[in-house]
Design a protein around this motif. Structure first.
Motif, PDB file in Angstrom:
ATOM      1  N   UNK A  32      67.272 -29.701 -22.633  1.00 21.00           N
ATOM      2  CA  UNK A  32      68.331 -30.114 -23.560  1.00 21.00           C
ATOM      3  C   UNK A  32      69.398 -30.934 -22.853  1.00 21.00           C
ATOM      4  N   UNK A  33      69.013 -31.742 -21.920  1.00 22.58           N
ATOM      5  CA  UNK A  33      69.997 -32.528 -21.191  1.00 22.58           C
ATOM      6  C   UNK A  33      70.603 -33.608 -22.087  1.00 22.58           C
ATOM      7  N   UNK A  34      71.874 -33.895 -21.847  1.00 21.56           N
ATOM      8  CA  UNK A  34      72.527 -34.984 -22.553  1.00 21.56           C
ATOM      9  C   UNK A  34      72.083 -36.297 -21.925  1.00 21.56           C
ATOM     10  N   UNK A  35      72.413 -37.419 -22.565  1.00 16.84           N
ATOM     11  CA  UNK A  35      72.069 -38.719 -21.982  1.00 16.84           C
ATOM     12  C   UNK A  35      72.725 -38.895 -20.623  1.00 16.84           C
ATOM     13  N   UNK A  36      73.981 -38.475 -20.489  1.00 15.46           N
ATOM     14  CA  UNK A  36      74.683 -38.589 -19.208  1.00 15.46           C
ATOM     15  C   UNK A  36      73.988 -37.751 -18.134  1.00 15.46           C
ATOM     16  N   UNK A  37      73.654 -36.504 -18.477  1.00 14.82           N
ATOM     17  CA  UNK A  37      72.943 -35.647 -17.521  1.00 14.82           C
ATOM     18  C   UNK A  37      71.584 -36.242 -17.179  1.00 14.82           C
ATOM     19  N   UNK A  38      70.900 -36.776 -18.179  1.00 14.09           N
ATOM     20  CA  UNK A  38      69.582 -37.372 -17.951  1.00 14.09           C
ATOM     21  C   UNK A  38      69.677 -38.522 -16.959  1.00 14.09           C
ATOM     22  N   UNK A  39      70.684 -39.372 -17.118  1.00 11.36           N
ATOM     23  CA  UNK A  39      70.854 -40.495 -16.187  1.00 11.36           C
ATOM     24  C   UNK A  39      71.153 -40.011 -14.775  1.00 11.36           C
ATOM     25  N   UNK A  40      71.960 -38.956 -14.643  1.00 11.52           N
ATOM     26  CA  UNK A  40      72.253 -38.399 -13.321  1.00 11.52           C
ATOM     27  C   UNK A  40      70.997 -37.825 -12.674  1.00 11.52           C
TER      28      UNK A  40
END
Length: 173
Positions: free
Chosen positions: A50-58
């Motif tokens: 359930x990662x957010x887009x920001x977390x996914x990019x990191x």
């Protein structure tokens, strides 16, 4: 009506695959045994992360191509977090101003723009509303929405031998 939930949202709402399902997902995205960095986040979300887009990019910035064991480690590290199915239902019901079991477009908009790490933009809510399970008077059915958001979308992993036979391809012989 047929409802096709936003995959970004579906993966946030509580579906976690078993380890064997995660391995099958890896195989689907990495038939040669190596998962390309470009497919990493999609595969991670397909496994219920359930990662957010920001977390996914990191996360994606810290990985290269992955083996199955590396991928399984990443899935374990970045697994499901966020609202449980019960918490989602409670949130939906909290925005039901008249306790009718239905939400109007404004109520859904308030919910989606208020809650979560990545509140939705009005244009995203318009797209979501377009595919929502609505009654004939245009109200969203909370129980149907909850089911759609918490039940996984079935994944069909094709049987390669069966496909080869259908196409008349005989690799073994």
């Amino acid at each position: 009506s047929i409802f096709f939930p936003d995959p970004r949202q579906t993966s946030k709402m509580g579906y976690n695959q078993s380890e064997s399902e995660k391995r099958k997902t890896f195989s689907l995205f990495a038939p040669d045994g190596t998962l390309a960095k470009a497919d990493f986040i999609t595969a991670l979300r397909a496994c219920g992360s359930r990662v957010t887009n920001e977390e996914a990019n990191q996360i994606a910035s810290g990985v290269g191509d992955l083996s199955e064991s590396d991928f399984m480690g990443q899935v374990s590290s970045h697994g499901a977090k966020g609202p449980s199915p019960e918490e989602l239902l409670s949130a939906l019901q909290a925005f039901d101003g008249n306790d009718s079991g239905f939400l109007n477009k404004r109520e859904l908009g308030n919910l989606m723009m208020t809650l979560g790490k990545e509140p939705m933009e009005p244009t995203e809510i318009e797209k979501l509303w377009k595919y929502a399970p609505l009654t004939s008077d245009g109200s969203l059915m909370i129980n149907e929405w909850h089911k759609a958001m918490t039940n996984p979308v079935p994944t069909l992993i094709p049987d390669i031998k069966e496909l080869q036979a259908e196409c008349g391809i005989d690799i073994d012989g």
